[in-house]
Motif scaffolding. Structure first.
Motif, short mmCIF file in Angstrom:
data_model
loop_
_atom_site.label_atom_id
_atom_site.label_comp_id
_atom_site.label_asym_id
_atom_site.label_seq_id
_atom_site.Cartn_x
_atom_site.Cartn_y
_atom_site.Cartn_z
N THR A 251 0.83 -1.21 0.00
CA THR A 251 0.00 0.00 0.00
C THR A 251 0.86 1.25 0.00
O THR A 251 0.57 2.22 -0.71
N PHE A 252 1.92 1.23 0.79
CA PHE A 252 2.81 2.38 0.85
C PHE A 252 3.51 2.60 -0.49
O PHE A 252 3.62 3.73 -0.97
N VAL A 253 3.99 1.53 -1.11
CA VAL A 253 4.65 1.65 -2.41
C VAL A 253 3.67 2.12 -3.47
O VAL A 253 4.02 2.93 -4.34
N LEU A 254 2.41 1.65 -3.40
CA LEU A 254 1.40 2.11 -4.35
C LEU A 254 1.17 3.61 -4.22
O LEU A 254 1.07 4.33 -5.23
N ALA A 255 1.09 4.11 -2.99
CA ALA A 255 0.90 5.54 -2.79
C ALA A 255 2.09 6.34 -3.31
O ALA A 255 1.93 7.39 -3.94
N GLN A 256 3.30 5.83 -3.06
CA GLN A 256 4.49 6.52 -3.55
C GLN A 256 4.56 6.49 -5.07
O GLN A 256 4.97 7.48 -5.71
N ALA A 257 4.15 5.37 -5.67
CA ALA A 257 4.16 5.27 -7.13
C ALA A 257 3.21 6.28 -7.76
O ALA A 257 3.53 6.90 -8.79
N MET A 258 2.05 6.47 -7.14
CA MET A 258 1.10 7.44 -7.67
C MET A 258 1.63 8.87 -7.58
O MET A 258 1.22 9.74 -8.36
N LEU A 259 2.56 9.11 -6.63
CA LEU A 259 3.13 10.45 -6.48
C LEU A 259 4.18 10.75 -7.54
O LEU A 259 4.28 11.89 -8.02
N ILE A 260 4.98 9.75 -7.91
CA ILE A 260 6.11 10.01 -8.80
C ILE A 260 5.80 9.73 -10.26
O ILE A 260 6.65 9.99 -11.12
N GLU A 261 4.61 9.21 -10.55
CA GLU A 261 4.29 8.91 -11.95
C GLU A 261 4.28 10.16 -12.82
O GLU A 261 4.70 10.13 -13.97
N GLY A 262 3.81 11.26 -12.28
CA GLY A 262 3.81 12.49 -13.05
C GLY A 262 5.21 12.99 -13.33
O GLY A 262 5.50 13.50 -14.42
N THR A 263 6.11 12.83 -12.35
CA THR A 263 7.50 13.29 -12.52
C THR A 263 8.22 12.46 -13.57
O THR A 263 8.97 13.01 -14.39
N LEU A 264 8.02 11.16 -13.55
CA LEU A 264 8.73 10.27 -14.44
C LEU A 264 7.94 9.93 -15.70
O LEU A 264 8.37 9.09 -16.50
#
Length: 321
Positions: A251-264
């Motif tokens: 769950t934590f990795v999923l939340a972090q992935a949703m944050l950095i998808e726009g950057t990358l």
């Protein structure tokens, strides 16, 4: 055991109802949807729930496309990132934690403890653009955005690029595989930082506790080497401790992935939801909440099933409760 099973099913139903209510509240933020739900809110909720049970998530007002097809397009890339990051975290965190436990009195073990504690506070949304900039300046191949180069065409079969490339029969398939891995490397390394540190900390604490037990000390006096103790005692009693933590880590990795998808520039569900929020597409937001909630519930259920199978104490608890 039957009572415990029914209790878990009942709790899952309560969570699903709460999730549907939250999603419906977001859905009703759209004035068009509110008009159709009049004059009775509960009748609109019942119709909304029936559509969800049929798998009908509606359409997006930003283009009129089916939300189910859109989610099947944007969800697999995000899950691909999460699974790759968790696999990398396990491959690095387990050896580091064991090494820190065996070397707990030396400088190596103390450094591992310090790094694992410090790494839990690393802001991923800040480290991602820094690593991307550094990789670009150094001219590394992993300084790439997106899931793969748009010059290549990968047929959408499962949505997971690492799986779909094997259905591609182009003569340059090796180059496509290389390109996909290059694009996957940087976001995977960024997302693997926090779960790696957490797994290292958990494994180290558990292994240190096991090494202090009398049966381990007795085995050492009998001349057992470190590998025998590791195989016989530490791995057997450490891995079941990590499994219950997997839902929290995923769950934590999923939340972090949703944050950095726009950057990358990753074409995942996080970036898609951010666009939906920017366009006030409440249909898409409510569908995204439902899908992410169902994924987290599914991960928790799979973890409980695995623990029920491999952990005899957990299995005994089912009968006791």
């Amino acid at each position: 055991m039957i009572f415990s099973l029914f209790r878990r099913i009942f709790l899952t139903l309560i969570i699903l109802i709460a999730l549907s209510v939250i999603s419906y509240a977001i859905f009703m933020r759209d004035p068009v949807n509110a008009i159709f739900a009049e004059p009775y809110i509960y009748s609109g909720y019942l119709n909304y729930t029936q559509n969800l049970l049929r798998g009908d998530l509606g359409i997006t007002y930003n283009g009129g496309n089916s939300l189910r097809s859109l989610i099947l397009t944007v969800l697999p890339p995000t899950l691909e990132l999460c699974f790759a990051a968790m696999l990398l975290a396990l491959l690095i965190g387990l050896p580091l934690g064991l090494l820190g436990a065996f070397q707990r009195q030396n400088a190596c073990g103390k450094i591992i403890s310090a790094v694992s504690s410090l790494g839990l506070s690393v802001p991923v949304f800040w480290i991602a653009p820094l690593l991307l900039y550094f990789a670009a300046v150094q001219g590394w191949e992993i300084s790439a955005v997106g899931q793969y180069n748009l010059l290549y065409e990968i047929e959408h079969v499962t949505g997971f690029a690492l799986i779909d490339i094997w259905f591609n029969h182009e003569p340059y398939r090796i180059k496509i595989i290389q390109n996909v891995l290059q694009h996957l490397a940087l976001p995977t390394m960024v997302l693997a930082i926090l779960p790696t540190m957490d797994i290292t900390r958990l494994v180290k604490q558990r292994a240190e506790w096991i090494l202090t037990q009398n049966y381990v000390k007795f085995s050492q006096t009998r001349g057992w080497n470190g590998l025998s103790i590791l195989r016989k005692y530490i791995l057997r009693h450490t891995l079941p401790v990590i499994i219950p933590q997997l839902p929290r880590l995923v769950t934590f990795v999923l939340a972090q992935a949703m944050l950095i998808e726009g950057t990358l520039g990753w074409p995942g569900i996080g970036r898609w939801l951010m666009d939906a929020v920017a366009h006030q597409d409440y249909n898409s937001i409510s569908a995204g909440v439902i899908v992410i909630g169902l994924f987290i519930i599914l991960i928790n259920m799979l973890t409980e099933i695995i623990m029920f199978v491999i952990d005899p104490f957990n299995k005994k608890g089912w009968y006791a409760r």
